[in-house]
Design a protein around this motif. Structure first.
Motif, mmCIF file in Angstrom:
data_model
loop_
_atom_site.group_PDB
_atom_site.id
_atom_site.type_symbol
_atom_site.label_atom_id
_atom_site.label_comp_id
_atom_site.label_asym_id
_atom_site.label_seq_id
_atom_site.Cartn_x
_atom_site.Cartn_y
_atom_site.Cartn_z
ATOM 1 N N LYS A 50 0.838 -1.210 0.000
ATOM 2 C CA LYS A 50 0.000 0.000 0.000
ATOM 3 C C LYS A 50 0.866 1.250 0.000
ATOM 4 N N HIS A 193 -10.959 3.148 0.717
ATOM 5 C CA HIS A 193 -10.142 2.294 -0.153
ATOM 6 C C HIS A 193 -9.901 2.930 -1.514
ATOM 7 N N THR A 200 -10.397 2.226 -6.853
ATOM 8 C CA THR A 200 -9.750 1.543 -5.729
ATOM 9 C C THR A 200 -8.239 1.706 -5.823
ATOM 10 N N GLN A 204 -4.213 -1.209 -2.234
ATOM 11 C CA GLN A 204 -5.221 -1.904 -1.437
ATOM 12 C C GLN A 204 -5.586 -3.240 -2.083
#
Length: 556
Positions: A50, A193, A200, A204
């Motif tokens: 991430k 998210h 997105t 994530q």
């Protein structure tokens, strides 16, 4: 990372030259908290993915991490190169223990971003201009990495159709059924998210995929696995807030000390059909108390599609091993002549061209001699002697490239090329030759070389034409009694177009014991044989600048 009472930082600044700040460079520092840790109290790979994705995304406008809770992670990313509609971002993570002042590298990755088409049409990316020697090197190598990504699927196909991939089949007795390792999970994409475009976060999705892959690996080994590498994380499409993401994982194959887990992510919203948005292959190990890899159980592929995945995993493992052997090792650790076969051609070609590009980016050459604008430079580095010869010719760059590409014509101007024959025409860019040279001493044996010649045309105006040469070995052409087998570690030409009719040619050679006898007197200043050879080269090019025979070997 080590003791939990220490504070660690991750610092990527060593990839950038001091005193200069690349405008695309982005730094991120994060402290490792308990919520970021896995069952061992180490930084979760999913969390690191991430952070890496966030840093790489900001720079745009495979990994085992031993980092205990209470450490600090610093991440730096920068754009290495922009192509027509895509760019490569380099990401390097290192760790620092602030109490002991110890630093170490955690991982190094390259992310490719693609510009989205707008209503006005295709987006033309702004070009990156390298300023430092390090940036020039990464800029140049980015083109080779892009080439490897584009032909990766072809290499897998070729391996599967050859006998080299037909390994480890059969004998599934006492093996764990692959079906037992299958995992499926569903995640709902919520506002935290997603980014400002309600898509997105890639990091994530990668974290969710790493989670299901880890569960699949656990089901095979009944232990906590360690992620070692990630192969070809490929985003096929976006997902948005409100999407349900179906994450699937299964162990494709298990080797002695490692296993490959295939993962895919599909998205849907409401009653619409599933969209395949991502896929990846993750390699895991299981470590014992001494942090050594444990032996893993064998796996029995599932009957429907398991055989294909089983075989493809073997092909990908071979590619990883070739890549590690040919690319990741230091030059001093790799034999000069690496065995060539079609399965490792891609990486040998990459290594061949990359070595020449690295030599071309060095800026500490010393002018040794000059005669009639033909210059000889030398460079001593890491107990290695390199030399380059530089000159200009009044011949278009593309014609120069084609004339010098065919080594069979080199004997027309280079007295050291007595014989030259094509052994294998691998493809339009790679050719294998046998070259024979006369003896440098009276009554001595001549030398012969088995050379891989890799040709590259420029991607844009800041790239040269390249002809890279290195030795390889072939079972069909062993050494003979008539010749002493010589070796070339790195040699070749860079050809720069300075105008429509003026071309700068630079010849490089990383002198090996087999090459030194031919050039030692020139480097010592006792002769000017280099001038004679490259003066003859200039005459050869100018005499053939309008010749239709200047075609690549594959066209002859």
């Amino acid at each position: 990372m080590t003791a939990s009472e220490h504070i660690n930082t991750v610092d990527l600044s060593d990839i950038f030259d001091e005193g200069y700040r690349n405008p695309t460079e982005v730094k991120m520092s994060q402290i490792v908290l308990p919520c970021h840790a896995n069952h061992c109290g180490e930084l979760s790979v999913g969390q690191l993915l991430k952070w890496m994705d966030s840093t790489a995304c900001l720079s745009e406008a495979s990994v085992s991490v031993y980092s205990r809770v209470g450490k600090v992670v610093n991440i730096i990313a920068k754009v290495n190169r922009a192509f027509t509609s895509s760019m490569e971002v380099g990401i390097l993570v290192t760790c620092e223990d602030l109490y002991t002042d110890r630093q170490w590298k955690v991982c190094h990755a390259f992310a490719t971003f693609v510009a989205r088409r707008t209503e006005a049409g295709k987006v033309q990316l702004k070009q990156v201009i390298p300023r430092t020697q390090m940036e020039q090197m990464e800029y140049s190598l980015a083109a080779e990495r892009r080439r490897m990504r584009l032909i990766h699927a072809e290499i897998i196909t070729d391996l599967l159709s050859s006998s080299t991939a037909q390994l480890g089949t059969g004998r599934y007795q006492d093996a764990v059924p692959a079906e037992r390792t299958r995992v499926e999970s569903v995640e709902l994409v919520l506002p935290p998210h997603a980014n400002h475009q309600v898509s997105t976060f890639g990091g994530q999705i990668m974290a969710w995929m790493e989670n299901v892959a880890t569960i699949a690996a656990c089901r095979l080994c009944n232990a906590h696995p360690t992620l070692r590498s990630i192969d070809m994380f490929h985003f096929r499409g976006p997902s948005h807030i409100g999407d349900r993401l179906v994450l699937k994982a299964i162990v494709n194959n298990a080797f002695k000390h490692s296993m490959e887990v295939g993962v895919c992510a599909e998205a849907y919203q409401g009653g619409e059909p599933l969209r395949h948005i991502n896929s990846a292959f993750m390699t895991f190990e299981v470590l014992d108390s001494d942090r050594k890899a444990r032996t893993l159980p064998r796996i029995r592929p599932e009957p429907v599609d398991g055989k294909r995945r089983y075989q493809e995993a073997i092909a990908r493992k071979k590619i990883r091993l070739d890549r590690k052997y040919i690319i990741s090792c230091k030059q001093t650790e790799v034999p000069l002549s690496v065995p060539w076969d079609p399965s490792n051609q891609m990486y040998l070609s990459y290594n061949n061209v990359s070595a020449l590009k690295l030599m071309d980016t060095r800026n500490n050459w010393v002018l040794t001699s000059e005669k009639n604008k033909v210059r000889l430079y030398t460079l001593e580095e890491n107990h290695m002697l390199c030399f380059k010869v530089e000159m200009h010719v009044s011949v278009p760059a593309e014609q120069t490239f084609h004339l010098l590409s065919d080594l069979r014509r080199r004997k027309e101007w280079d007295q050291h090329y007595e014989e030259c024959e094509v052994i294998i025409q691998a493809d339009e860019e790679d050719t294998l030759y046998r070259v024979a040279t006369p003896s440098v001493s009276k009554g001595g044996k001549g030398k012969d070389f088995i050379l891989l010649a890799s040709r590259r045309k420029p991607c844009d105006a800041r790239d040269p034409y390249l002809i890279a040469l290195r030795s390889v070995t072939l079972p069909t052409h062993p050494p003979t009694e008539d010749y002493t087998r010589g070796e070339v570690l790195c040699a070749g030409f860079t050809i720069w177009e300075e105008s429509s009719i003026v071309t700068k040619i630079t010849y490089y050679n990383q002198a090996t014991p087999g090459v030194l006898p031919y050039i030692s007197t020139d480097i010592a200043g006792l002769s000017s044989g280099f001038y004679s050879a490259f003066s003859a080269c200039s005459h050869f090019l100018e005499a053939n600048k309008d010749s239709l025979a200047a075609l690549p070997p594959s066209a002859l």
